[in-house]
Write an enzyme that holds these catalytic residues in place. Structure first.
Site, PDB file in Angstrom:
ATOM      1  N   GLU A 282      12.957 -26.197 -59.224  1.00 16.91           N
ATOM      2  CA  GLU A 282      11.848 -27.398 -59.410  1.00 16.91           C
ATOM      3  C   GLU A 282      11.663 -28.301 -58.247  1.00 16.91           C
ATOM      4  OE1 GLU A 282       9.711 -27.125 -61.861  1.00 16.91           O
ATOM      5  OE2 GLU A 282      10.845 -25.675 -62.697  1.00 16.91           O
TER       6      GLU A 282
ATOM      7  N   ASP B  51       5.105 -20.655 -57.822  1.00 11.41           N
ATOM      8  CA  ASP B  51       5.865 -19.905 -59.013  1.00 11.41           C
ATOM      9  C   ASP B  51       4.823 -18.302 -58.854  1.00 11.41           C
ATOM     10  OD1 ASP B  51       7.289 -22.067 -59.890  1.00 11.41           O
ATOM     11  OD2 ASP B  51       5.739 -22.450 -61.448  1.00 11.41           O
TER      12      ASP B  51
END
Length: 709
Positions: free
Chosen positions: A129, A221
């Site tokens: 993250e 991602d």
């Protein structure tokens, strides 16, 4: 290692692929089919296009074992130098939230897995993250990591101008250094959602500076290439990715792709940078309290539309640690994880081999997804919380087996501010049962776990307001693949709106309220009755007694209000290694008048599903489904059955009672839209009260946990 000539411009493509521990095999299989495999197949058709790619350890093992076609292609691309495999934390933890020994252990575990599967050690890592804290270079250098991508937002907030973010920088902490890449937010939003031509022009703009190896850097991602709603169609069926790779490979002006490793071997660092505690901008929105989150989200939208761009360096949302304040459940799991980490370390000092097995369970507990919530379900997904607690209990049980070896039927109590919220907790333990009680919250119990079974029953998520709930109420918007998932909002089921309630306090068990005479059970169930007294939020005086295999924790707390002077002494009793405990109540009328009413003891349990045929009630009259609401009268005993985990929670009452039941459901956001999620069941056991002045009445519940078959 060779690279393009210094005059060439560079495109750095980095993909991060992750599936959390505990996710369903069907979900991971669909991701492999829809995103991981077709991306690699398309990439293989363009041998001049190079990528840096990361798979979290749990997903990498799954692909190697369950999707050989995907893994074989990944290895082939690695072997021919077209794909660089990155490292990171084995189970994708937030490194900043871990003790140093676990940070290093997680990184080494994935590095060892990459060496085993690909024959080479990773030099770069993916930071989960992109949660950066300034001390991380010390950890990363010690772990052998040489470089990692972050977001350009980190760098802009450090004072760099957008025009400077076209290469690699060095950051350090007390002399420990690592190289950091600023991933472009603009490219994150264009790839793979924008027009291919516009995307290529943006790459050209980002690489236009007259410096050595000007680079356009994309790091995001991999699931956006086929898993996110609408992207399988747009990326593969409509050919976005093939057109993009073709455009990159055929550009006449010489933009070349490189891996991160190739780039750092030839490109000089742009300089030194000191990055603040930060993640990507959207994370700053999600970590804030609801109203602040909604306002910060609006500000981010304005920034993306071109307004107030000059203010971006000065805008800071919440930091990742804010989730520990925002969600009590996240904080409790985190502090229990830290407690178990100490136990694992102690066990390893005694006996290293079982300690290593406990380490892997511990590392699985540290998977980041269950500690936060944003556009993905995260903390709200009870099967992910269940996986975290399952592995926590396995790590703890393995450690306890070493630390309590030869003790027989042992009990243990840890007393102190375990969850670091300023109040006292009691962790009551035996080999068969773990209870976590909060003396500053009237003795409420937030963990009921069965270590030998690795089953946790107490983690029922509290219903709370979220920043996006007002959007649910408006029920507008949808995601069609033309914009970022961060802006998605589609109401999948109108019944979601029925789960928008806000609980008055954290969902817990062993929580008592007192209702006056004449209050009907239905009013309590519907929430329209006001209690005269409650234990929630009250400081209880505590006495702990241990004798042989018996452990008792006694909580004394006032229960009066509005002319009622009641005092409650409530006790939890564990015995030896059994999977049972007693909840004892001693209610005293200290007032001048007779008291008549209802003592309500609330218990919240998580059976993971409300509608499955293998989860049901017994002893509740006609009621069977856990998703049902209602009242059962004249109950002396009942069971809540979870045949899927092969455990039944049975309660034996010392008298006939009314038992209220209702499901606990939340409304939350996921990548596919708004969802209603079953979080558990709420049981309220109603004891009739009639006490003359100075009199005392005792009540009891015996909870026993047994196999279903």
């Amino acid at each position: 290692m060779t690279g393009p000539a210094p005059s060439r411009r560079v495109l750095l493509l980095c993909l991060h692929n992750h599936q959390p521990v505990g996710n369903f095999d069907s979900v991971i299989g669909n991701a492999a089919r829809d995103a991981y495999l077709p991306f690699l197949e398309t990439l293989a058709d363009f041998p001049s296009v190079k990528v840096t790619i990361h798979f979290s350890g749990f997903l990498l093992r799954w692909l190697a074992e369950r999707s050989p076609e995907t893994f074989s292609l990944l290895k082939a691309l690695s072997d021919r130098g077209q794909a660089e495999i990155m490292g990171g934390g084995m189970y994708e933890p937030i490194l900043a939230l871990l003790p140093e020994r676990d940070r290093l252990g997680q990184i080494e575990a994935l590095a060892a897995e990459v060496r085993r599967l690909f024959g080479k050690s990773p030099e770069g890592i993916w930071l989960a993250e992109r949660v950066w804290e300034p001390d991380l270079p010390a950890t990363l250098e010690a772990a052998g990591a040489k470089y990692l991508p972050l977001d350009d937002y980190h760098f802009v907030r450090a004072g760099l101008s957008p025009g400077e973010l076209d290469g690699v920088y060095i950051t350090e902490y007390n002399g420990a250094a690592v190289r950091v890449f600023p991933g472009s937010e603009r490219l994150r939003y264009l790839i793979p959602f924008g027009d291919v031509g516009e995307t290529l022009r943006e790459i050209g703009r980002l690489t236009s500076r007259a410096v050595p190896f000007p680079a356009a850097i994309f790091a995001d991602d991999g699931e956006k290439f086929g898993v996110w709603p609408g992207t399988r169609r747009s990326v593969y069926e409509e050919g976005w990715l093939r057109r993009f790779f073709g455009g990159v490979a055929e550009q006449p002006d010489g933009v070349a792709t490189m891996t991160f490793g190739e780039y750092v071997s030839v490109a000089p660092a742009r300089g030194t940078v000191y990055l603040p505690t930060c993640s990507y901008a959207e994370m700053g929105e999600w970590a804030l309290p609801p109203r602040s989150a909604a306002r910060f989200g609006d500000l981010l939208q304005e920034l993306r539309s071109g307004k107030m761009a000059e203010l971006k360096p000065y805008l800071q949302g919440g930091t990742f640690r804010n989730f520990l304040r925002k969600y009590d459940e996240s904080n409790q799991l985190h502090k229990r994880m830290l407690w178990v980490s100490e136990r694992v370390a102690a066990a390893r000092r005694v006996r290293p081999v079982p300690g290593r097995a406990a380490c892997d369970f511990l590392y699985r507990t540290q998977t980041n997804d269950v500690y936060w919530h944003g556009v993905f379900g995260g903390l709200y997904l009870n099967h992910l919380r269940e996986a975290a607690y399952t592995n926590l209990l396995r790590a703890e049980a393995a450690s306890d087996a070493v630390l309590h070896e030869g003790e027989g039927q042992w009990t243990e109590v840890a007393r102190g501010d375990i969850d670091r919220d300023g109040g006292e907790e009691l962790l009551l333990k035996s080999s068969g049962l773990t209870l976590l009680a909060h003396s500053h919250d009237g003795g409420a119990v937030t963990e009921i776990s069965l270590p030998r079974r690795a089953v946790a029953l107490g983690h029922v998520l509290t219903r709370r307001e979220e920043g996006y709930h007002e959007k649910f109420r408006r029920a507008v918007g949808s995601f069609d693949g033309s914009t970022s998932i961060h802006d998605a909002m589609v109401l999948k089921d109108p019944s979601v709106l029925s789960a928008l309630g806000v609980d008055p306090w954290q969902r817990a068990s062993f929580r008592e309220t007192y209702y006056g005479d004449g209050i009907l059970p239905g009013a309590i169930l519907e929430g329209t009755a006001s209690p005269l007294g409650f234990t929630a939020g009250k400081e209880a005086s505590v006495t702990v007694l241990r004798r042989g295999g018996r452990l008792a924790a006694e909580f004394s707390v006032p229960l009066g209000g509005e002319g009622v002077d009641l005092h409650l002494v409530k006790t939890l009793v564990l015995r030896g290694s059994g999977e049972r405990f007693e909840a004892l109540f001693r209610l005293e009328n200290r007032g001048a008048g007779t008291v008549s009413g209802t003592l309500c003891s609330e218990w919240n349990l998580n059976l993971l599903s409300g509608n499955g045929p293998d989860r049901y009630y017994e002893g509740m009259g006609e009621a069977r489904e856990l998703s049902s609401s209602g009242a059962a009268k004249g109950v002396r005993a009942f069971r809540v059955v979870d045949a899927w985990r092969n455990v039944a929670a049975g309660a034996a009452l010392d008298r006939e009672c009314v038992v209220l039941r209702e499901p606990v459901e939340t409304a939350s956001l996921s990548e596919t839209g708004a969802e209603k999620i079953h979080q558990g069941i709420c049981l309220r056991i109603l004891f009739a009260v009639r006490l003359e002045p100075g009199n005392i009445e005792r009540y009891s519940i015996l909870w026993a946990f047994n196999s279903v078959d």
